[in-house]
Design a protein around this motif. Structure first.
Motif, PDB file in Angstrom:
ATOM      1  N   ARG A 132       0.772  -1.162   0.063  1.00  0.00           N
ATOM      2  CA  ARG A 132      -0.123   0.158  -0.004  1.00  0.00           C
ATOM      3  C   ARG A 132       0.794   1.298  -0.043  1.00  0.00           C
ATOM      4  NH1 ARG A 132      -1.996  -2.725   4.966  1.00  0.00           N
ATOM      5  NH2 ARG A 132       0.167  -3.759   4.022  1.00  0.00           N
ATOM      6  N   GLU A 181       1.459   2.725  -2.826  1.00  0.00           N
ATOM      7  CA  GLU A 181       0.955   3.865  -3.692  1.00  0.00           C
ATOM      8  C   GLU A 181      -0.800   3.519  -3.395  1.00  0.00           C
ATOM      9  OE1 GLU A 181       1.998   2.188  -7.424  1.00  0.00           O
ATOM     10  OE2 GLU A 181       4.042   2.150  -6.708  1.00  0.00           O
ATOM     11  N   HIS A 200      -4.290   3.501  -3.271  1.00  0.00           N
ATOM     12  CA  HIS A 200      -5.309   2.837  -4.403  1.00  0.00           C
ATOM     13  C   HIS A 200      -6.195   3.788  -5.100  1.00  0.00           C
ATOM     14  CE1 HIS A 200      -9.082   0.432  -4.937  1.00  0.00           C
ATOM     15  NE2 HIS A 200      -8.280   0.087  -5.942  1.00  0.00           N
ATOM     16  N   GLN A 248      -4.504  -0.518 -11.416  1.00  0.00           N
ATOM     17  CA  GLN A 248      -5.283  -1.612 -11.894  1.00  0.00           C
ATOM     18  C   GLN A 248      -6.630  -1.473 -11.573  1.00  0.00           C
ATOM     19  OE1 GLN A 248      -2.720  -4.547  -9.614  1.00  0.00           O
ATOM     20  NE2 GLN A 248      -3.233  -6.015 -11.357  1.00  0.00           N
ATOM     21  N   PRO A 249      -7.675  -1.683 -12.778  1.00  0.00           N
ATOM     22  CA  PRO A 249      -9.048  -1.566 -12.451  1.00  0.00           C
ATOM     23  C   PRO A 249      -9.429  -2.639 -11.374  1.00  0.00           C
ATOM     24  CG  PRO A 249      -8.553  -2.460 -14.652  1.00  0.00           C
ATOM     25  CD  PRO A 249      -7.211  -2.158 -13.993  1.00  0.00           C
ATOM     26  N   ALA A 309     -11.535  -5.225 -10.529  1.00  0.00           N
ATOM     27  CA  ALA A 309     -12.336  -6.470 -11.048  1.00  0.00           C
ATOM     28  C   ALA A 309     -13.747  -6.499 -10.470  1.00  0.00           C
ATOM     29  CB  ALA A 309     -11.764  -7.983 -10.869  1.00  0.00           C
ATOM     30  N   GLN A 310     -13.674  -6.184  -9.245  1.00  0.00           N
ATOM     31  CA  GLN A 310     -14.836  -6.185  -8.231  1.00  0.00           C
ATOM     32  C   GLN A 310     -15.924  -5.306  -8.884  1.00  0.00           C
ATOM     33  OE1 GLN A 310     -15.878  -7.043  -5.736  1.00  0.00           O
ATOM     34  NE2 GLN A 310     -16.882  -5.780  -4.282  1.00  0.00           N
ATOM     35  N   ALA A 311     -15.706  -4.309  -9.094  1.00  0.00           N
ATOM     36  CA  ALA A 311     -16.404  -2.934  -9.767  1.00  0.00           C
ATOM     37  C   ALA A 311     -16.979  -3.484 -11.322  1.00  0.00           C
ATOM     38  CB  ALA A 311     -15.905  -1.547  -9.573  1.00  0.00           C
ATOM     39  N   ILE A 334     -17.027  -6.194 -12.344  1.00  0.00           N
ATOM     40  CA  ILE A 334     -18.103  -7.473 -12.563  1.00  0.00           C
ATOM     41  C   ILE A 334     -19.570  -6.950 -12.078  1.00  0.00           C
ATOM     42  CG2 ILE A 334     -18.614  -9.542 -11.290  1.00  0.00           C
ATOM     43  CD1 ILE A 334     -15.403  -9.862 -11.144  1.00  0.00           C
ATOM     44  N   GLN A 350     -21.266  -9.389  -3.356  1.00  0.00           N
ATOM     45  CA  GLN A 350     -20.739  -8.547  -4.331  1.00  0.00           C
ATOM     46  C   GLN A 350     -20.710  -6.971  -4.287  1.00  0.00           C
ATOM     47  OE1 GLN A 350     -18.804  -8.923  -6.873  1.00  0.00           O
ATOM     48  NE2 GLN A 350     -19.259  -7.509  -8.538  1.00  0.00           N
ATOM     49  N   LEU A 383     -18.284  -4.215  -2.396  1.00  0.00           N
ATOM     50  CA  LEU A 383     -18.063  -2.933  -3.196  1.00  0.00           C
ATOM     51  C   LEU A 383     -18.234  -1.593  -2.200  1.00  0.00           C
ATOM     52  CD1 LEU A 383     -17.214  -1.743  -5.526  1.00  0.00           C
ATOM     53  CD2 LEU A 383     -19.693  -1.339  -6.504  1.00  0.00           C
ATOM     54  N   ASN A 435      -7.736  -7.548  -6.800  1.00  0.00           N
ATOM     55  CA  ASN A 435      -8.729  -7.076  -7.296  1.00  0.00           C
ATOM     56  C   ASN A 435     -10.262  -7.458  -7.153  1.00  0.00           C
ATOM     57  OD1 ASN A 435      -7.264  -4.955  -8.396  1.00  0.00           O
ATOM     58  ND2 ASN A 435      -6.503  -6.460  -9.747  1.00  0.00           N
ATOM     59  N   SER A 459       1.135  -4.321  -3.276  1.00  0.00           N
ATOM     60  CA  SER A 459      -0.155  -5.047  -3.175  1.00  0.00           C
ATOM     61  C   SER A 459      -1.138  -3.960  -2.185  1.00  0.00           C
ATOM     62  CB  SER A 459      -0.018  -6.226  -2.260  1.00  0.00           C
ATOM     63  OG  SER A 459      -1.304  -6.654  -2.090  1.00  0.00           O
TER      64      SER A 459
END
Lengths: 374, 374
Positions: free
Chosen positions: A7, A9, A11, A55-56, A58-60, A62, B59, B63, B122, B146
């Motif tokens: 962490r 950088e 998020h 890095q986008p 993935a959570q959002a 999806i 999900q 978020l 992610n 990370s």
DNA sequence: CTGTTAGCGCATTCAG
DNA sequence: CTGAATGCGCTAACAG
């Protein structure tokens, strides 16, 4: 030692990237997903992303797209050759079609099974594969109402697409082989007019009847196979074990202590058979310490005067390697994984609606000694 | 067969439930999460939820809350006793503290390792445990940046909290034990004035040096242990294998074909050792078919006139059960899983920032025959 | 105690 | 081609 990790950088979100690049978040999204972006802006965006290591989430993504390119696999345990063969098959077709695989292990607890099924259902996965043990009412309810497609591997069910093995047939084949072996031995003894009485008695270590494949079909088949050649399985010579070596060991020990005349010890799985072999080894050391010592503890199959043979199911390669191999049955575990994944992806991607039940065959594997003889 | 499965009930949202119950979505949310709701409305909501079988989307919740109560574990392979022991330890503390565990297997591909690490980063997991094999530059980059806390189990690294085993010490202990055994044998032969020359030569099957724990530390320790008692490991008597039985088999076969005077065959893991045992079994059958036949294929440790002993690392219980046990080393795999999970949860929940490096000890396990002798 | 409102981070309209 | 606006399903903060 550094003072702390990770962490370093902050998020970032797509919006911040857009700001830094002097474009809109939509442009960044398009850049990421291969939409129309001018060369000029592409440069800008690329630069910022490289710098920030963005890095986008993935959570959002999806949440928006309802597509994770992920399937969840629920397995009863992690440390099993047969299961790893199934998952290897699954992984093979999944990765070929651009999917990833997540595993959840239930540690042989059917309750946890449903818990993890529900976790996956509400987690971003596109589909679920259940390597089944028992199908309870809870399972059925889940299968009926699942929001995501499910395929069951290893058990028959009418509530989902399923791929299972011919456990009855395999059991029957093994029963016949065992019976044939016994009769053969009896004849030999008779011919050679040996002193030692040879009972020709067979014992069986099964598993819970709640497991319809291994506990019921396999055992029923085994009994039928024996019977077809006139051999009966006495109830005093059966035990129920868990799917572990330790449990197989205990069951075999109990069997050996209470029955002095067992000639063949058949087990519902190779893992249980490994425990049985351990038991024979231990027991023979106890009974005939001198002999055992002389042979360096390797005479695991010799108990007193009569040879006890162990059989299993599953064609475990580890067991085969270190013992030379016992009679067992090879199931197409990897194939069932492959077919299962294909079925699932067809439902996910093509919306295939026609239910499928698939039964896979088996192949008898003769043990070490018989192979030598041939 | 039914016509189709699942998705019989449309996927509901909290809003729809709220509408059906005649309340606001916030009320439903509070109902679900134990906030203030009047008895009256509670009834309403309960009724609707029961009827619809509504399940909130984890999900979307995640978020929002950034809390999944989930940790991801990246493992090199699924079918391994040592790894399953680690995951059992992890699972134990995780479930005690209300977390669930998801597994990702990389099939011994370090590239996939990073892929899955990023996947977890992610996806909604609160933390990651990596059961490490090799730490590449890619790995280090990931660990440094990370977004979620990571702990590494099984390898030393300064880029993350880590828990590793004393592989050097274990290797050294094994080296010493092997050397001591060899010297002992030599003395015996001399005393008894046996004809057969006993070379006392030792062979080693290691793994890639990229694995700093198993490939480097363990082997370096082993050599140091041998050397401390004046025994040398000849380079012609070493091979490198993968972490599989098949690979161990091949390496051992090659070793046996090219060196006629090996007395002890040490392997970097018990799995490789199992392959070596298989090789000895095969090889001895080839060399002395008559003997092998007479002993029912069980004389796997007898090769020609000289006894070859196999040693391993890892204390594999399956191997111990069916062979009676070879000399090996027991590592606290389950403990490392437990400590790893504790460390991770402390970072996640308590925001613990002080880095930790933890080294776990080991215990020598004598083989079958030595135990008998004592 | 309750409903309304405003996002979580992203992809997708839809005008421009 | 591009940016502003909308909403995926949910919870947190706020005002009733």
């Amino acid at each position: 030692m550094p003072e702390r990790f990770g962490r370093t950088e902050k998020h970032m979100t797509i919006k911040e990237i857009a700001q830094l690049a002097g474009v809109s978040s939509a442009a960044v999204s398009r850049y990421l997903n291969g939409g129309y972006v001018s060369e000029e802006k592409k440069e800008q965006i690329k630069r910022v992303i490289d710098e920030t290591g963005y890095q986008p989430s993935a959570q959002a993504r999806i949440l928006r797209t309802k597509k994770a390119c992920l399937v969840g696999v629920v397995v009863p345990k992690i440390n099993s050759e047969s299961i790893s063969r199934v998952t290897a098959g699954i992984e093979q077709v999944l990765s070929a079609r651009g999917y990833q695989m997540l595993l959840a292990s239930t540690d042989n607890d059917p309750g946890k099974e449903v818990t993890y099924l529900k976790l996956f259902e509400n987690y971003p996965v596109d589909g679920i594969i259940l390597i089944g043990t028992v199908i309870t009412a809870e399972h059925r309810k889940f299968l009926k109402n699942s929001k995501v497609p499910v395929v069951v591997v290893g058990q028959y069910t009418k509530y989902a697409n399923c791929i299972y093995h011919d456990d009855y047939g395999a059991g029957k084949a093994m029963g016949k082989a065992v019976a044939a072996y016994l009769k053969d031995e009896m004849n030999h003894r008779e011919e050679e007019q040996e002193e030692t009485q040879y009972s020709g008695k067979v014992a069986y270590i099964g598993v819970t009847k709640e497991d319809k494949a291994v506990g019921v079909a396999r055992e029923d088949g085994f009994r039928a196979g024996l019977k077809s050649l006139g051999v009966e399985l006495e109830e005093t010579c059966t035990r129920e074990a868990e799917f572990t070596m330790e449990s197989g060991y205990r069951a075999a020990m109990d069997l050996l202590e209470k029955n002095r005349d067992i000639s063949i010890l058949s087990c519902a799985t190779d893992t249980i058979a490994a425990g049985a072999i351990e038991a024979l080894l231990t027991y023979s050391r106890k009974q005939v310490p001198e002999e055992a010592k002389n042979s360096g503890g390797r005479m695991q199959y010799i108990l007193g005067n009569s040879k006890i043979r162990v059989t299993g199911f599953g064609d475990n390669q580890f067991l085969k390697a270190v013992t030379g191999g016992i009679p067992t049955v090879h199931f197409g575990y990897k194939t069932s994984g492959i077919r299962g994944a294909e079925l699932l992806l067809d439902v996910i991607e093509l919306g295939e609606k026609i239910p499928v039940e698939m039964k896979l065959g088996f192949r008898m594997v003769r043990g070490q000694e018989e192979e030598d003889a041939s």
